[in-house]
Write a protein that holds these residues in place. Structure first.
Motif, PDB file in Angstrom:
ATOM      1  N   ASP A  97       0.692  -0.997  -0.013  1.00 54.77           N
ATOM      2  CA  ASP A  97      -0.068   0.076   0.008  1.00 54.77           C
ATOM      3  C   ASP A  97       0.742   1.339   0.152  1.00 54.77           C
ATOM      4  OD1 ASP A  97      -2.479  -1.410   0.107  1.00 54.77           O
ATOM      5  OD2 ASP A  97      -2.063  -1.638   2.273  1.00 54.77           O
ATOM      6  N   GLY A  98       0.223   2.275  -0.513  1.00 50.11           N
ATOM      7  CA  GLY A  98       1.019   3.704  -0.212  1.00 50.11           C
ATOM      8  C   GLY A  98       1.547   4.124  -1.357  1.00 50.11           C
ATOM      9  N   TYR A  99       1.195   3.626  -2.432  1.00 50.68           N
ATOM     10  CA  TYR A  99       1.714   4.254  -3.737  1.00 50.68           C
ATOM     11  C   TYR A  99       0.425   4.660  -4.589  1.00 50.68           C
ATOM     12  CZ  TYR A  99       6.020   1.833  -2.372  1.00 50.68           C
ATOM     13  OH  TYR A  99       7.187   1.368  -1.670  1.00 50.68           O
ATOM     14  N   PRO A 100       0.065   5.850  -4.687  1.00 50.55           N
ATOM     15  CA  PRO A 100      -0.718   6.378  -5.495  1.00 50.55           C
ATOM     16  C   PRO A 100      -0.922   6.144  -6.769  1.00 50.55           C
ATOM     17  CG  PRO A 100       0.202   8.013  -3.885  1.00 50.55           C
ATOM     18  CD  PRO A 100       0.983   6.816  -3.914  1.00 50.55           C
ATOM     19  N   GLY A 101      -2.109   5.558  -7.171  1.00 49.85           N
ATOM     20  CA  GLY A 101      -2.273   5.379  -8.744  1.00 49.85           C
ATOM     21  C   GLY A 101      -1.773   3.653  -9.176  1.00 49.85           C
ATOM     22  N   VAL A 102      -1.071   3.175  -8.207  1.00 45.47           N
ATOM     23  CA  VAL A 102      -0.527   2.013  -8.504  1.00 45.47           C
ATOM     24  C   VAL A 102      -0.538   0.760  -7.457  1.00 45.47           C
ATOM     25  CG1 VAL A 102       0.997   2.846 -10.513  1.00 45.47           C
ATOM     26  CG2 VAL A 102       1.887   2.372  -8.077  1.00 45.47           C
ATOM     27  N   ALA A 115      -3.977   1.118 -10.707  1.00 45.56           N
ATOM     28  CA  ALA A 115      -5.036   0.869  -9.421  1.00 45.56           C
ATOM     29  C   ALA A 115      -6.474   0.673  -9.999  1.00 45.56           C
ATOM     30  CB  ALA A 115      -5.123   2.370  -8.436  1.00 45.56           C
ATOM     31  N   GLU A 116      -6.974   1.188 -10.997  1.00 44.22           N
ATOM     32  CA  GLU A 116      -8.151   0.872 -11.533  1.00 44.22           C
ATOM     33  C   GLU A 116      -8.093  -0.446 -12.170  1.00 44.22           C
ATOM     34  OE1 GLU A 116     -11.262   2.489 -14.881  1.00 44.22           O
ATOM     35  OE2 GLU A 116     -10.060   4.095 -13.722  1.00 44.22           O
ATOM     36  N   PRO A 117      -7.245  -0.897 -13.016  1.00 40.28           N
ATOM     37  CA  PRO A 117      -7.304  -2.433 -13.638  1.00 40.28           C
ATOM     38  C   PRO A 117      -6.980  -3.315 -12.367  1.00 40.28           C
ATOM     39  CG  PRO A 117      -5.702  -1.093 -14.772  1.00 40.28           C
ATOM     40  CD  PRO A 117      -6.257  -0.191 -13.689  1.00 40.28           C
ATOM     41  N   TRP A 118      -6.445  -3.152 -11.296  1.00 42.63           N
ATOM     42  CA  TRP A 118      -6.302  -3.860 -10.176  1.00 42.63           C
ATOM     43  C   TRP A 118      -7.573  -3.940  -9.533  1.00 42.63           C
ATOM     44  CZ3 TRP A 118      -3.485  -7.671  -8.675  1.00 42.63           C
ATOM     45  CH2 TRP A 118      -3.406  -8.303  -7.302  1.00 42.63           C
ATOM     46  N   ALA A 119      -8.518  -2.877  -9.340  1.00 44.45           N
ATOM     47  CA  ALA A 119      -9.803  -2.951  -8.800  1.00 44.45           C
ATOM     48  C   ALA A 119     -10.754  -3.960  -9.641  1.00 44.45           C
ATOM     49  CB  ALA A 119     -10.195  -1.612  -8.498  1.00 44.45           C
ATOM     50  N   VAL A 120     -10.488  -3.755 -10.804  1.00 41.74           N
ATOM     51  CA  VAL A 120     -11.502  -4.407 -11.912  1.00 41.74           C
ATOM     52  C   VAL A 120     -11.030  -5.936 -11.799  1.00 41.74           C
ATOM     53  CG1 VAL A 120     -11.667  -5.031 -14.318  1.00 41.74           C
ATOM     54  CG2 VAL A 120     -11.912  -2.615 -13.316  1.00 41.74           C
ATOM     55  N   PHE A 121      -9.735  -6.359 -11.629  1.00 39.75           N
ATOM     56  CA  PHE A 121      -9.321  -7.623 -11.628  1.00 39.75           C
ATOM     57  C   PHE A 121      -9.879  -8.474 -10.131  1.00 39.75           C
ATOM     58  CE2 PHE A 121      -6.216 -10.442  -9.305  1.00 39.75           C
ATOM     59  CZ  PHE A 121      -6.299 -11.651 -10.141  1.00 39.75           C
ATOM     60  N   LEU A 122      -9.727  -7.568  -9.132  1.00 43.84           N
ATOM     61  CA  LEU A 122     -10.167  -7.944  -7.968  1.00 43.84           C
ATOM     62  C   LEU A 122     -11.848  -8.251  -7.837  1.00 43.84           C
ATOM     63  CD1 LEU A 122      -8.321  -5.932  -5.151  1.00 43.84           C
ATOM     64  CD2 LEU A 122      -7.959  -8.500  -5.843  1.00 43.84           C
ATOM     65  N   ALA A 123     -12.554  -7.308  -8.558  1.00 43.38           N
ATOM     66  CA  ALA A 123     -13.939  -7.511  -8.596  1.00 43.38           C
ATOM     67  C   ALA A 123     -14.474  -8.662  -9.525  1.00 43.38           C
ATOM     68  CB  ALA A 123     -14.579  -6.161  -9.107  1.00 43.38           C
ATOM     69  N   THR A 124     -13.542  -8.998 -10.665  1.00 41.08           N
ATOM     70  CA  THR A 124     -13.919  -9.895 -11.311  1.00 41.08           C
ATOM     71  C   THR A 124     -13.637 -11.492 -10.622  1.00 41.08           C
ATOM     72  OG1 THR A 124     -13.509  -8.597 -13.245  1.00 41.08           O
ATOM     73  CG2 THR A 124     -13.280 -11.112 -13.661  1.00 41.08           C
ATOM     74  N   ALA A 125     -12.484 -11.327  -9.911  1.00 39.76           N
ATOM     75  CA  ALA A 125     -12.173 -12.597  -8.856  1.00 39.76           C
ATOM     76  C   ALA A 125     -13.124 -12.814  -8.186  1.00 39.76           C
ATOM     77  CB  ALA A 125     -10.715 -12.433  -8.412  1.00 39.76           C
ATOM     78  N   LYS A 126     -13.737 -11.854  -7.266  1.00 39.75           N
ATOM     79  CA  LYS A 126     -14.694 -12.073  -6.351  1.00 39.75           C
ATOM     80  C   LYS A 126     -16.070 -12.240  -7.037  1.00 39.75           C
ATOM     81  CE  LYS A 126     -12.874  -8.878  -3.416  1.00 39.75           C
ATOM     82  NZ  LYS A 126     -12.739  -7.452  -2.617  1.00 39.75           N
TER      83      LYS A 126
END
Length: 66
Positions: A28-33, A51-62
């Motif tokens: 954590d602590g790295y803005p935008g990535v 950060a946005e593609p990572w959030a999409v990945f997590l939502a898809t995985a869930k």
């Protein structure tokens, strides 16, 4: 540009259940990535995702995105 991760505070997934280091760790602590690494190879390379593609990945995985 890849952030300097030498002082990164890595954390394991809350789903890891303290297993045999077969986990993904994020820092954590790295803005935008979101830096990500394999807990079995902490000295190995880290991948850095937006950060946005990572959030999409997590939502898809869930199963939240279909």
């Amino acid at each position: 540009m890849t952030p300097d991760l030498s002082a990164a505070a890595w954390r394991k997934s809350s789903y890891s259940e303290g297993g045999d280091n077969n986990c993904v760790e994020v820092a954590d602590g790295y803005p935008g990535v979101v830096p990500v690494r394999d807990s079995k190879a902490p000295q190995g390379p880290a991948l850095v995702f937006g950060a946005e593609p990572w959030a999409v990945f997590l939502a898809t995985a869930k199963g939240e995105v279909r």
